[in-house]
Design a protein around this motif. Structure first.
Motif, mmCIF file in Angstrom:
data_model
loop_
_atom_site.group_PDB
_atom_site.id
_atom_site.type_symbol
_atom_site.label_atom_id
_atom_site.label_comp_id
_atom_site.label_asym_id
_atom_site.label_seq_id
_atom_site.Cartn_x
_atom_site.Cartn_y
_atom_site.Cartn_z
ATOM 1 N N GLU A 143 -6.880 38.655 96.183
ATOM 2 C CA GLU A 143 -5.938 38.928 97.516
ATOM 3 C C GLU A 143 -7.231 39.795 98.054
ATOM 4 O OE1 GLU A 143 -4.525 39.134 94.431
ATOM 5 O OE2 GLU A 143 -2.809 37.830 94.665
ATOM 6 N N LEU A 144 -7.813 40.613 96.490
ATOM 7 C CA LEU A 144 -8.304 41.837 97.675
ATOM 8 C C LEU A 144 -10.189 41.021 98.029
ATOM 9 C CD1 LEU A 144 -10.020 44.563 97.477
ATOM 10 C CD2 LEU A 144 -10.833 43.695 95.245
ATOM 11 N N LEU A 145 -10.312 39.763 97.795
ATOM 12 C CA LEU A 145 -11.849 39.082 98.398
ATOM 13 C C LEU A 145 -11.432 38.653 99.436
ATOM 14 C CD1 LEU A 145 -12.949 37.175 94.440
ATOM 15 C CD2 LEU A 145 -14.054 39.828 95.793
ATOM 16 N N GLN A 146 -10.576 37.779 98.872
ATOM 17 C CA GLN A 146 -9.418 36.965 99.899
ATOM 18 C C GLN A 146 -9.594 37.680 101.631
ATOM 19 O OE1 GLN A 146 -9.389 33.164 100.132
ATOM 20 N NE2 GLN A 146 -9.016 34.017 102.317
ATOM 21 N N ALA A 147 -9.639 38.541 101.221
ATOM 22 C CA ALA A 147 -9.453 40.426 102.607
ATOM 23 C C ALA A 147 -10.624 40.700 103.473
ATOM 24 C CB ALA A 147 -8.249 41.147 102.077
ATOM 25 N N LYS A 148 -11.360 40.540 102.252
ATOM 26 C CA LYS A 148 -13.335 41.099 102.428
ATOM 27 C C LYS A 148 -14.000 39.590 102.894
ATOM 28 C CE LYS A 148 -13.458 44.380 98.982
ATOM 29 N NZ LYS A 148 -14.368 45.905 99.848
ATOM 30 N N LEU A 149 -13.696 38.262 101.966
ATOM 31 C CA LEU A 149 -14.260 37.080 102.871
ATOM 32 C C LEU A 149 -13.589 37.041 104.281
ATOM 33 C CD1 LEU A 149 -13.991 34.960 99.905
ATOM 34 C CD2 LEU A 149 -15.455 35.634 100.710
ATOM 35 N N ASP A 150 -12.771 37.343 104.746
ATOM 36 C CA ASP A 150 -12.231 37.080 106.155
ATOM 37 C C ASP A 150 -12.320 38.317 107.068
ATOM 38 O OD1 ASP A 150 -9.854 35.020 104.974
ATOM 39 O OD2 ASP A 150 -7.997 35.835 105.067
#
Length: 259
Positions: free
Chosen positions: A64-71
């Motif tokens: 979820e951390l990576l997804q938030a940064k990508l978003d």
């Protein structure tokens, strides 16, 4: 184990590097076996068909951390130490996030032509491109970040002369790349730690995504490199038996070829 037994220089270096980090005999011996597992899993990771996924089970911690940064769409720099199955890290990212944001991974081309060609063809996969550690490769990564894509580096790899600074790593000065921090500072990209733990008994891999323990300074090569080295130390202490202690981390950098 054969390399450890037959190479006095490798054996001495592994023991010295592990001792600097405070590892005991049991952990040091376990790291020898883990290095062998790393080598033995490479053929399956490199030589399978490009469209075929990783055969072993993959678990995620911090996805979820990576997804938030990508978003946020600012680009993402992933820092991976020589720990666990670091070849899996980029491939796992490409399988999980590549359709949204492809990844470009920096690598140092091997000196032997046949190995260099194997690296270039085997590591490149759908949503995963490779960039050589040259000026052209740096430009390739900058373009990727400006598009909002992702790049991956191994910041505990010794860079060529003129591309790093001397800062402590487990208490001893080590020549450390400045490129990782500069990519973040020049593009405003996000940054995260990504590393892959090899699970026991062939149960697959656990991919870890984490934030830096402290933010990178806005400028200053030495201060930035020190923050990154401390982050690498924190990650390695989480799984010390799977770090490549035999890597020549404290060597003098090789001279850079003329531009």
């Amino acid at each position: 184990w054969l390399t450890y037994a037959l190479s006095p220089s490798y054996r001495s270096r592994l023991r010295a590097n592990a001792a600097r980090a405070g590892l005991g005999v049991a952990d040091r011996r376990a790291s020898v076996a883990e290095a062998g597992r790393l080598v033995s899993e490479l053929p399956r990771l490199w030589l399978r068909p490009p469209a075929q996924g990783i055969a072993d089970p993959l678990q995620w911690q911090g996805r979820e951390l990576l997804q938030a940064k990508l978003d946020r769409g600012r680009g993402l720099v992933l820092l991976t130490p020589h720990l666990g199955s670091f070849e899996v890290s980029a491939q796992a990212y490409a399988e999980a996030f590549g359709r949204q944001r492809p990844i470009t991974v920096l690598y140092r081309p091997a000196r032997k032509r046949w190995l260099r060609e194997l690296e270039e063809t085997a590591r490149a996969r759908p949503a995963l491109a490779t960039a050589p550690a040259t000026l052209a490769g740096v430009r390739q990564m900058l373009r990727a970040l400006k598009r909002g894509d992702t790049v991956g580096l191994l910041p505990d790899q010794v860079p060529p002369a003129g591309m790093g600074v001397w800062v402590p790593f487990f208490g001893q000065p080590a020549y450390t790349m400045t490129l990782a921090a500069r990519l973040v500072q020049q593009t405003g990209a996000e940054v995260a730690l990504l590393w892959t733990e090899r699970l026991a008994d062939g149960r697959g891999y656990l991919v870890h995504a984490q934030d830096l323990p402290q933010p990178l300074p806005e400028r200053g090569d030495e201060a930035s490199a020190l923050v990154i080295n401390q982050a690498m130390e924190d990650v390695i202490r989480q799984c010390p038996r799977q770090y490549l202690w035999g890597y020549h981390r404290y060597k003098q950098p090789r001279q850079q070829e003329p531009a």
